[in-house]
Design an enzyme around this catalytic site. Structure first.
Site, PDB file in Angstrom:
ATOM      1  N   SER A   1       3.126  -4.735  16.691  1.00  0.00           N
ATOM      2  CA  SER A   1       3.866  -3.550  17.153  1.00  0.00           C
ATOM      3  C   SER A   1       5.146  -3.943  17.873  1.00  0.00           C
ATOM      4  CB  SER A   1       2.984  -2.647  18.013  1.00  0.00           C
ATOM      5  OG  SER A   1       2.429  -3.345  19.097  1.00  0.00           O
TER       6      SER A   1
ATOM      7  N   PHE B   1       0.830  -1.216   0.000  1.00  0.00           N
ATOM      8  CA  PHE B   1       0.000   0.000   0.000  1.00  0.00           C
ATOM      9  C   PHE B   1       0.869   1.273   0.000  1.00  0.00           C
ATOM     10  CE2 PHE B   1      -2.175   2.791   3.379  1.00  0.00           C
ATOM     11  CZ  PHE B   1      -2.769   3.625   2.443  1.00  0.00           C
TER      12      PHE B   1
ATOM     13  N   TYR C   1     -15.297  -3.110  15.718  1.00  0.00           N
ATOM     14  CA  TYR C   1     -14.841  -3.852  16.892  1.00  0.00           C
ATOM     15  C   TYR C   1     -15.266  -3.132  18.181  1.00  0.00           C
ATOM     16  CZ  TYR C   1     -11.437  -6.180  13.737  1.00  0.00           C
ATOM     17  OH  TYR C   1     -10.833  -6.882  12.715  1.00  0.00           O
TER      18      TYR C   1
ATOM     19  N   ALA D   1       9.174  -2.869   3.675  1.00  0.00           N
ATOM     20  CA  ALA D   1       8.691  -4.254   3.705  1.00  0.00           C
ATOM     21  C   ALA D   1       8.399  -4.705   5.123  1.00  0.00           C
ATOM     22  CB  ALA D   1       9.724  -5.186   3.074  1.00  0.00           C
TER      23      ALA D   1
ATOM     24  N   ASP E   1       3.465   4.370  14.672  1.00  0.00           N
ATOM     25  CA  ASP E   1       3.197   4.941  16.002  1.00  0.00           C
ATOM     26  C   ASP E   1       2.837   3.850  17.020  1.00  0.00           C
ATOM     27  OD1 ASP E   1       0.650   4.316  15.022  1.00  0.00           O
ATOM     28  OD2 ASP E   1      -0.197   6.312  15.349  1.00  0.00           O
ATOM     29  N   GLU E   2       2.477   2.659  16.523  1.00  0.00           N
ATOM     30  CA  GLU E   2       2.032   1.605  17.453  1.00  0.00           C
ATOM     31  C   GLU E   2       3.141   1.138  18.391  1.00  0.00           C
ATOM     32  OE1 GLU E   2      -0.463  -1.467  15.969  1.00  0.00           O
ATOM     33  OE2 GLU E   2      -1.442  -0.158  14.526  1.00  0.00           O
TER      34      GLU E   2
ATOM     35  N   LYS F   1       7.656  -4.522  15.178  1.00  0.00           N
ATOM     36  CA  LYS F   1       8.123  -3.255  14.596  1.00  0.00           C
ATOM     37  C   LYS F   1       9.062  -2.540  15.578  1.00  0.00           C
ATOM     38  CE  LYS F   1       7.213  -1.498  11.184  1.00  0.00           C
ATOM     39  NZ  LYS F   1       7.828  -1.589   9.838  1.00  0.00           N
TER      40      LYS F   1
HETATM   41  P1  NAD Z   1       1.409  -3.629   3.257  1.00  0.00           P
HETATM   42  O1  NAD Z   1       1.111  -4.832   4.075  1.00  0.00           O
HETATM   43  O2  NAD Z   1       0.355  -3.029   2.405  1.00  0.00           O
HETATM   44  O3  NAD Z   1       2.657  -3.922   2.303  1.00  0.00           O
HETATM   45  C1  NAD Z   1       3.793  -4.607   2.738  1.00  0.00           C
HETATM   46  C2  NAD Z   1       4.629  -4.963   1.514  1.00  0.00           C
HETATM   47  O4  NAD Z   1       5.807  -5.637   1.974  1.00  0.00           O
HETATM   48  C3  NAD Z   1       3.924  -5.908   0.545  1.00  0.00           C
HETATM   49  O5  NAD Z   1       4.133  -5.487  -0.777  1.00  0.00           O
HETATM   50  C4  NAD Z   1       4.586  -7.240   0.810  1.00  0.00           C
HETATM   51  O6  NAD Z   1       4.609  -8.094  -0.338  1.00  0.00           O
HETATM   52  C5  NAD Z   1       5.987  -6.818   1.207  1.00  0.00           C
HETATM   53  N1  NAD Z   1       6.662  -7.823   2.052  1.00  0.00           N
HETATM   54  C6  NAD Z   1       6.147  -8.470   3.126  1.00  0.00           C
HETATM   55  N2  NAD Z   1       7.053  -9.333   3.618  1.00  0.00           N
HETATM   56  C7  NAD Z   1       8.172  -9.197   2.853  1.00  0.00           C
HETATM   57  C8  NAD Z   1       9.455  -9.793   2.880  1.00  0.00           C
HETATM   58  N3  NAD Z   1       9.760 -10.731   3.776  1.00  0.00           N
HETATM   59  N4  NAD Z   1      10.359  -9.414   1.956  1.00  0.00           N
HETATM   60  C9  NAD Z   1      10.045  -8.478   1.015  1.00  0.00           C
HETATM   61  N5  NAD Z   1       8.838  -7.889   0.940  1.00  0.00           N
HETATM   62  C10 NAD Z   1       7.918  -8.236   1.849  1.00  0.00           C
HETATM   63  O7  NAD Z   1       1.984  -2.569   4.286  1.00  0.00           O
HETATM   64  P2  NAD Z   1       1.855  -0.981   4.284  1.00  0.00           P
HETATM   65  O8  NAD Z   1       0.605  -0.600   4.966  1.00  0.00           O
HETATM   66  O9  NAD Z   1       2.162  -0.473   2.936  1.00  0.00           O
HETATM   67  O10 NAD Z   1       3.045  -0.634   5.298  1.00  0.00           O
HETATM   68  C11 NAD Z   1       4.370  -0.400   4.804  1.00  0.00           C
HETATM   69  C12 NAD Z   1       5.267  -0.066   5.971  1.00  0.00           C
HETATM   70  O11 NAD Z   1       4.773   1.089   6.644  1.00  0.00           O
HETATM   71  C13 NAD Z   1       5.336  -1.172   7.030  1.00  0.00           C
HETATM   72  O12 NAD Z   1       6.656  -1.242   7.493  1.00  0.00           O
HETATM   73  C14 NAD Z   1       4.390  -0.700   8.123  1.00  0.00           C
HETATM   74  O13 NAD Z   1       4.782  -1.195   9.369  1.00  0.00           O
HETATM   75  C15 NAD Z   1       4.581   0.791   8.031  1.00  0.00           C
HETATM   76  N6  NAD Z   1       3.434   1.618   8.465  1.00  0.00           N
HETATM   77  C16 NAD Z   1       2.180   1.388   7.956  1.00  0.00           C
HETATM   78  C17 NAD Z   1       1.126   2.228   8.329  1.00  0.00           C
HETATM   79  C18 NAD Z   1      -0.265   2.039   7.794  1.00  0.00           C
HETATM   80  O14 NAD Z   1      -1.200   2.713   8.257  1.00  0.00           O
HETATM   81  N7  NAD Z   1      -0.488   1.180   6.797  1.00  0.00           N
HETATM   82  C19 NAD Z   1       1.356   3.277   9.231  1.00  0.00           C
HETATM   83  C20 NAD Z   1       2.644   3.454   9.740  1.00  0.00           C
HETATM   84  C21 NAD Z   1       3.681   2.638   9.329  1.00  0.00           C
HETATM   85  O1  DAU Z   2      -1.055   3.247  13.568  1.00  0.00           O
HETATM   86  C1  DAU Z   2      -0.369   2.790  12.443  1.00  0.00           C
HETATM   87  C2  DAU Z   2      -0.830   1.393  12.109  1.00  0.00           C
HETATM   88  O2  DAU Z   2      -2.134   1.525  11.567  1.00  0.00           O
HETATM   89  C3  DAU Z   2       0.084   0.673  11.131  1.00  0.00           C
HETATM   90  O3  DAU Z   2       1.339   0.482  11.742  1.00  0.00           O
HETATM   91  C4  DAU Z   2      -0.510  -0.685  10.743  1.00  0.00           C
HETATM   92  O4  DAU Z   2       0.311  -1.304   9.772  1.00  0.00           O
HETATM   93  C5  DAU Z   2      -1.880  -0.445  10.171  1.00  0.00           C
HETATM   94  O5  DAU Z   2      -2.490  -1.679   9.853  1.00  0.00           O
HETATM   95  C6  DAU Z   2      -2.755   0.326  11.160  1.00  0.00           C
HETATM   96  O6  DAU Z   2      -3.057  -0.482  12.333  1.00  0.00           O
HETATM   97  P1  DAU Z   2      -4.514  -0.464  12.989  1.00  0.00           P
HETATM   98  O7  DAU Z   2      -4.715  -1.702  13.756  1.00  0.00           O
HETATM   99  O8  DAU Z   2      -4.773   0.841  13.672  1.00  0.00           O
HETATM  100  O9  DAU Z   2      -5.384  -0.457  11.623  1.00  0.00           O
HETATM  101  P2  DAU Z   2      -6.702  -1.248  11.181  1.00  0.00           P
HETATM  102  O10 DAU Z   2      -7.163  -0.628   9.904  1.00  0.00           O
HETATM  103  O11 DAU Z   2      -6.539  -2.717  11.236  1.00  0.00           O
HETATM  104  O12 DAU Z   2      -7.734  -0.837  12.317  1.00  0.00           O
HETATM  105  C7  DAU Z   2      -8.039   0.531  12.576  1.00  0.00           C
HETATM  106  C8  DAU Z   2      -8.998   0.564  13.726  1.00  0.00           C
HETATM  107  O13 DAU Z   2     -10.260   0.018  13.291  1.00  0.00           O
HETATM  108  C9  DAU Z   2      -8.574  -0.262  14.906  1.00  0.00           C
HETATM  109  O14 DAU Z   2      -8.949   0.405  16.104  1.00  0.00           O
HETATM  110  C10 DAU Z   2      -9.351  -1.567  14.736  1.00  0.00           C
HETATM  111  C11 DAU Z   2     -10.627  -1.115  14.072  1.00  0.00           C
HETATM  112  N1  DAU Z   2     -11.260  -2.103  13.161  1.00  0.00           N
HETATM  113  C12 DAU Z   2     -10.487  -2.673  12.198  1.00  0.00           C
HETATM  114  C13 DAU Z   2     -11.021  -3.607  11.346  1.00  0.00           C
HETATM  115  C14 DAU Z   2     -10.167  -4.253  10.286  1.00  0.00           C
HETATM  116  C15 DAU Z   2     -12.613  -2.395  13.275  1.00  0.00           C
HETATM  117  O15 DAU Z   2     -13.316  -1.836  14.130  1.00  0.00           O
HETATM  118  N2  DAU Z   2     -13.137  -3.320  12.422  1.00  0.00           N
HETATM  119  C16 DAU Z   2     -12.405  -3.949  11.461  1.00  0.00           C
HETATM  120  O16 DAU Z   2     -12.952  -4.813  10.730  1.00  0.00           O
END
Ligand code: NAD
Ligand code: DAU
Length: 356
Positions: free
Chosen positions: A160, A11, A216, A81, A134-135, A163
């Site tokens: 978390s 993403f 949830y 990743a 931030d987690e 991470k």
């Molecule tokens: P995502 O799950 O959408 O994507 C992760 C990507 O990493 C995928 O393309 C997957 O194929 C690849 N990957 C997984 N395992 C791998 C491995 N062993 N080797 C190589 N590639 C691998 O994740 P995202 O939401 O895009 O998050 C990206 C980064 O940002 C992560 O490190 C996550 O902890 C961090 N982050 C995410 C959020 C969020 O809200 N999504 C917020 C803060 C930080």
């Molecule tokens: O804070 C940063 C993090 O945000 C990233 O590090 C993670 O990679 C990312 O997945 C995200 O974690 P969260 O657990 O906060 O995100 P998620 O979208 O899974 O859930 C957001 C909130 O919504 C959380 O309080 C759980 C709730 N939730 C989630 C799902 C999937 C629901 O209530 N129902 C659901 O079906």
């Protein structure tokens, strides 16, 4: 000059690669394992673009990392990743330990060897930027101040914790070996290409499919939402000007309870894609069993990156969420594609167990 990005088919990584190549001609080598979360169709528009080199592989494959570093000689590595979904980490933590901790360790070792071999000028200019969350700071009560970079790490989920462990490795590789590292800890992202296992895209795709919208617990957990392209601009800013060894919190100053997010998504869908029966998508909301160990509140104090690097988000939540809902309405084929195969198994497992 070239940069190496890991996880660039996920993403945030794919948004970062697309924005990077829209803004500069500096090539990107993209190392991604293509797990269920990796999706090359996010990058289809780069198919004939020589500036993007995609390599399918594991960030923990030391020999592969050594080869890529020697061949492409990047001036920076940006490490996205990871296994990223909290609920999956509760069902199966091992992949999180393997990728987020062991994988980061092996990548750090490959980068350390490569960096050590560089001529002095390239060595000084090199950067390893680690993308984190931030987690790692744990959870906040209602009246606590937002997370600052000085907060202790108090991770509560297997995700978390893994991470936080990776952040600590990155920090140690700087202090012990002098590796020029930077770390960013960002709040919840949303926007295009967000995999529909996470709250916002799940609500959009379930709403459109006439399925329940599983909230949830009481839905009063608070997250701080940031439009993904603002996260990408912050990463570019840190890569360019961040102080070595420092961590930078990134957030949108957009604290919202989950139930409010779901209501906003429903209201936008009511406006942009009204249901044939005239009822609101809100009627599909159902409260389900809470996530075990569910963190109650995250909030980011993003003053350091603003003060030191002049970064601020460009989108408000209102503009970002409207763009996001519209993007999902405009890309039904992307949604259908990612919902094939293992996605269905995940949804069945997760939401059956939470009585949904
Ligand atoms: P995502 O799950 O959408 O994507 C992760 C990507 O990493 C995928 O393309 C997957 O194929 C690849 N990957 C997984 N395992 C791998 C491995 N062993 N080797 C190589 N590639 C691998 O994740 P995202 O939401 O895009 O998050 C990206 C980064 O940002 C992560 O490190 C996550 O902890 C961090 N982050 C995410 C959020 C969020 O809200 N999504 C917020 C803060 C930080
Ligand atoms: O804070 C940063 C993090 O945000 C990233 O590090 C993670 O990679 C990312 O997945 C995200 O974690 P969260 O657990 O906060 O995100 P998620 O979208 O899974 O859930 C957001 C909130 O919504 C959380 O309080 C759980 C709730 N939730 C989630 C799902 C999937 C629901 O209530 N129902 C659901 O079906």
């Amino acid at each position: 000059m070239t940069i190496l990005v890991t996880g660039g088919a996920g993403f945030i990584g794919s948004n970062f690669v697309l924005d990077w190549l829209a803004l500069s001609d500096e090539p990107v080598v993209n190392l991604d394992k293509l797990t269920y979360a990796g999706n090359l169709t996010n990058l289809t528009c780069l198919d004939d673009d020589a500036r993007h080199v995609f390599v399918q592989g594991d960030l923990g494959d030391r020999a592969l990392a050594d080869r890529l570093l020697a061949k492409y000689r990047p001036r920076a590595v940006v490490n996205f990743a990871a296994e990223s979904h909290v609920d999956r980490s509760i069902h199966g933590p091992e992949d999180f330990v393997q990728t987020n901790i062991v994988g980061t360790f092996r990548l750090l070792e490959a980068v350390r060897a490569y960096w050590g071999s560089l001529p002095e000028a390239e060595k000084v200019a090199f950067r390893f930027l680690h993308i984190s969350t931030d987690e790692v700071y744990g959870t906040l009560s209602k009246d606590d101040p937002p997370f600052a970079e000085t907060n202790a790490n108090e991770p509560n989920s297997p995700y978390s914790a893994s991470k936080a462990a990776s952040d600590h490795l990155v920090r140690a590789w700087h202090h012990t070996y002098g590796l020029p590292v930077l770390t960013t800890n960002c709040s919840n992202n949303y926007g295009p290409f967000h995999f529909p296992e996470k709250l916002i895209p799940l609500m959009i795709v379930n709403a459109l499919a006439g399925k329940p919208l599983p909230v949830y617990g009481d839905g009063m957990q608070v997250r701080d939402w940031l439009y993904v392209k603002d996260h990408c601009s912050a990463i570019r800013r840190v890569l360019k000007g961040g102080r070595l060894g420092e961590t930078y919190n990134i957030g949108g100053w957009n604290e919202k309870p989950n139930i409010e997010i779901v209501h906003t998504v429903c209201a936008l869908l009511d406006e942009l894609c009204p249901k044939a029966d005239g009822r609101s998508y809100k009627t599909q909301i159902t409260h389900v069993q809470d996530r075990p160990g569910h963190d109650r509140r995250y909030a980011i104090d993003a003053r350091k990156i603003e003060r030191e690097l002049g970064w601020k988000p460009a989108e408000t939540f209102e503009t970002g969420i409207r763009k996001t809902v519209q993007w999902y309405l405009d890309h039904p084929e992307w949604v259908a594609n990612v919902q094939r195969g293992t996605y269905r198994k995940w949804v069945a497992k997760q939401y059956k167990e939470t009585n949904e």
